[in-house]
Design a protein around this motif. Structure first.
Motif, PDB file in Angstrom:
ATOM      1  N   UNK A   1      -8.263 -29.499 -28.735  1.00  0.00           N
ATOM      2  CA  UNK A   1      -7.216 -28.819 -29.473  1.00  0.00           C
ATOM      3  C   UNK A   1      -7.312 -27.326 -29.174  1.00  0.00           C
ATOM      4  N   UNK A   2      -6.183 -26.709 -28.962  1.00  0.00           N
ATOM      5  CA  UNK A   2      -6.143 -25.276 -28.656  1.00  0.00           C
ATOM      6  C   UNK A   2      -6.516 -24.458 -29.886  1.00  0.00           C
ATOM      7  N   UNK A   3      -7.123 -23.320 -29.616  1.00  0.00           N
ATOM      8  CA  UNK A   3      -7.503 -22.413 -30.700  1.00  0.00           C
ATOM      9  C   UNK A   3      -6.253 -21.810 -31.332  1.00  0.00           C
ATOM     10  N   UNK A   4      -6.255 -21.682 -32.650  1.00  0.00           N
ATOM     11  CA  UNK A   4      -5.142 -21.061 -33.354  1.00  0.00           C
ATOM     12  C   UNK A   4      -5.315 -19.552 -33.304  1.00  0.00           C
ATOM     13  N   UNK A   5      -4.295 -18.880 -32.795  1.00  0.00           N
ATOM     14  CA  UNK A   5      -4.320 -17.431 -32.665  1.00  0.00           C
ATOM     15  C   UNK A   5      -3.299 -16.816 -33.599  1.00  0.00           C
ATOM     16  N   UNK A   6      -3.521 -15.565 -33.943  1.00  0.00           N
ATOM     17  CA  UNK A   6      -2.541 -14.853 -34.761  1.00  0.00           C
ATOM     18  C   UNK A   6      -2.478 -13.409 -34.316  1.00  0.00           C
ATOM     19  N   UNK A   7      -1.335 -12.816 -34.523  1.00  0.00           N
ATOM     20  CA  UNK A   7      -1.162 -11.392 -34.251  1.00  0.00           C
ATOM     21  C   UNK A   7      -1.454 -10.635 -35.541  1.00  0.00           C
ATOM     22  N   UNK A   8      -2.263  -9.591 -35.447  1.00  0.00           N
ATOM     23  CA  UNK A   8      -2.607  -8.766 -36.603  1.00  0.00           C
ATOM     24  C   UNK A   8      -2.229  -7.330 -36.266  1.00  0.00           C
ATOM     25  N   UNK A   9      -1.175  -6.829 -36.884  1.00  0.00           N
ATOM     26  CA  UNK A   9      -0.717  -5.459 -36.662  1.00  0.00           C
ATOM     27  C   UNK A   9      -1.041  -4.607 -37.874  1.00  0.00           C
ATOM     28  N   UNK A  10      -1.558  -3.419 -37.625  1.00  0.00           N
ATOM     29  CA  UNK A  10      -1.889  -2.477 -38.690  1.00  0.00           C
ATOM     30  C   UNK A  10      -1.045  -1.235 -38.460  1.00  0.00           C
ATOM     31  N   UNK A  11      -0.027  -1.061 -39.281  1.00  0.00           N
ATOM     32  CA  UNK A  11       0.904   0.049 -39.109  1.00  0.00           C
ATOM     33  C   UNK A  11       0.423   1.286 -39.847  1.00  0.00           C
ATOM     34  N   UNK A  12       0.636   2.447 -39.232  1.00  0.00           N
ATOM     35  CA  UNK A  12       0.283   3.714 -39.873  1.00  0.00           C
ATOM     36  C   UNK A  12       1.317   4.111 -40.920  1.00  0.00           C
ATOM     37  N   UNK A  13       2.536   3.680 -40.772  1.00  0.00           N
ATOM     38  CA  UNK A  13       3.633   3.976 -41.687  1.00  0.00           C
ATOM     39  C   UNK A  13       4.851   3.187 -41.258  1.00  0.00           C
ATOM     40  N   UNK A  14       5.917   3.273 -42.018  1.00  0.00           N
ATOM     41  CA  UNK A  14       7.114   2.471 -41.750  1.00  0.00           C
ATOM     42  C   UNK A  14       7.667   2.680 -40.345  1.00  0.00           C
ATOM     43  N   UNK A  15       7.621   3.888 -39.835  1.00  0.00           N
ATOM     44  CA  UNK A  15       8.180   4.149 -38.503  1.00  0.00           C
ATOM     45  C   UNK A  15       7.111   4.503 -37.473  1.00  0.00           C
ATOM     46  N   UNK A  16       5.857   4.275 -37.802  1.00  0.00           N
ATOM     47  CA  UNK A  16       4.749   4.593 -36.899  1.00  0.00           C
ATOM     48  C   UNK A  16       4.298   3.332 -36.157  1.00  0.00           C
ATOM     49  N   UNK A  17       3.809   3.474 -34.909  1.00  0.00           N
ATOM     50  CA  UNK A  17       3.433   2.299 -34.129  1.00  0.00           C
ATOM     51  C   UNK A  17       2.168   1.593 -34.615  1.00  0.00           C
ATOM     52  N   UNK A  18       1.156   2.322 -35.063  1.00  0.00           N
ATOM     53  CA  UNK A  18      -0.080   1.692 -35.541  1.00  0.00           C
ATOM     54  C   UNK A  18      -0.902   1.103 -34.413  1.00  0.00           C
ATOM     55  N   UNK A  30       0.188 -17.440 -24.601  1.00  0.00           N
ATOM     56  CA  UNK A  30       0.776 -18.428 -25.511  1.00  0.00           C
ATOM     57  C   UNK A  30       2.249 -18.123 -25.672  1.00  0.00           C
ATOM     58  N   UNK A  31       3.047 -19.136 -25.684  1.00  0.00           N
ATOM     59  CA  UNK A  31       4.492 -18.981 -25.846  1.00  0.00           C
ATOM     60  C   UNK A  31       4.964 -19.713 -27.075  1.00  0.00           C
ATOM     61  N   UNK A  32       6.272 -19.756 -27.223  1.00  0.00           N
ATOM     62  CA  UNK A  32       6.863 -20.467 -28.346  1.00  0.00           C
ATOM     63  C   UNK A  32       7.147 -19.599 -29.541  1.00  0.00           C
ATOM     64  N   UNK A  33       7.026 -18.286 -29.376  1.00  0.00           N
ATOM     65  CA  UNK A  33       7.353 -17.377 -30.474  1.00  0.00           C
ATOM     66  C   UNK A  33       8.860 -17.151 -30.460  1.00  0.00           C
ATOM     67  N   UNK A  34       9.515 -17.509 -31.535  1.00  0.00           N
ATOM     68  CA  UNK A  34      10.969 -17.389 -31.608  1.00  0.00           C
ATOM     69  C   UNK A  34      11.319 -16.409 -32.716  1.00  0.00           C
ATOM     70  N   UNK A  35      12.038 -15.352 -32.341  1.00  0.00           N
ATOM     71  CA  UNK A  35      12.456 -14.330 -33.295  1.00  0.00           C
ATOM     72  C   UNK A  35      13.749 -14.737 -33.973  1.00  0.00           C
ATOM     73  N   UNK A  36      14.074 -14.072 -35.071  1.00  0.00           N
ATOM     74  CA  UNK A  36      15.278 -14.404 -35.833  1.00  0.00           C
ATOM     75  C   UNK A  36      16.555 -14.233 -35.016  1.00  0.00           C
ATOM     76  N   UNK A  37      16.522 -13.412 -33.972  1.00  0.00           N
ATOM     77  CA  UNK A  37      17.703 -13.234 -33.135  1.00  0.00           C
ATOM     78  C   UNK A  37      17.785 -14.271 -32.016  1.00  0.00           C
ATOM     79  N   UNK A  38      16.875 -15.244 -32.005  1.00  0.00           N
ATOM     80  CA  UNK A  38      16.878 -16.308 -31.016  1.00  0.00           C
ATOM     81  C   UNK A  38      16.056 -16.012 -29.777  1.00  0.00           C
ATOM     82  N   UNK A  39      15.526 -14.821 -29.659  1.00  0.00           N
ATOM     83  CA  UNK A  39      14.723 -14.435 -28.507  1.00  0.00           C
ATOM     84  C   UNK A  39      13.414 -15.211 -28.494  1.00  0.00           C
TER      85      UNK A  39
END
Length: 77
Positions: A1-18, A30-39
């Protein structure tokens, strides 16, 4: 079974990249990530963290208010 991965983003602020957690030893992608816009996206596995490590990072941030110093991360420009 493949390892379960997750993205962990830590933002500096609402408009900051972090920064985001990484797994420097990971290979492949890994693929299969589908955004709300269908991408559909695929990301390198090194740009994510194993589930257990990601949960540890999030718990630390919630409890301490900062990223654990032993968690590898990169700035998101």
């Amino acid at each position: 079974m493949a390892e379960t991965l997750q993205a962990v983003s830590l933002l500096d602020g609402a408009s900051e990249p972090g920064e985001y957690a990484i797994d420097p030893g990971a290979t492949g992608s890994s693929g299969g990530f589908i955004f709300s816009n269908g991408q559909h996206e695929e990301y390198p596995d090194a740009d994510s963290a194993p589930l257990e490590e990601g949960l540890r990072i999030v718990a630390y941030v919630v409890g301490e208010g900062r990223r654990p110093t032993d968690a590898p991360s990169v700035a998101d420009h």
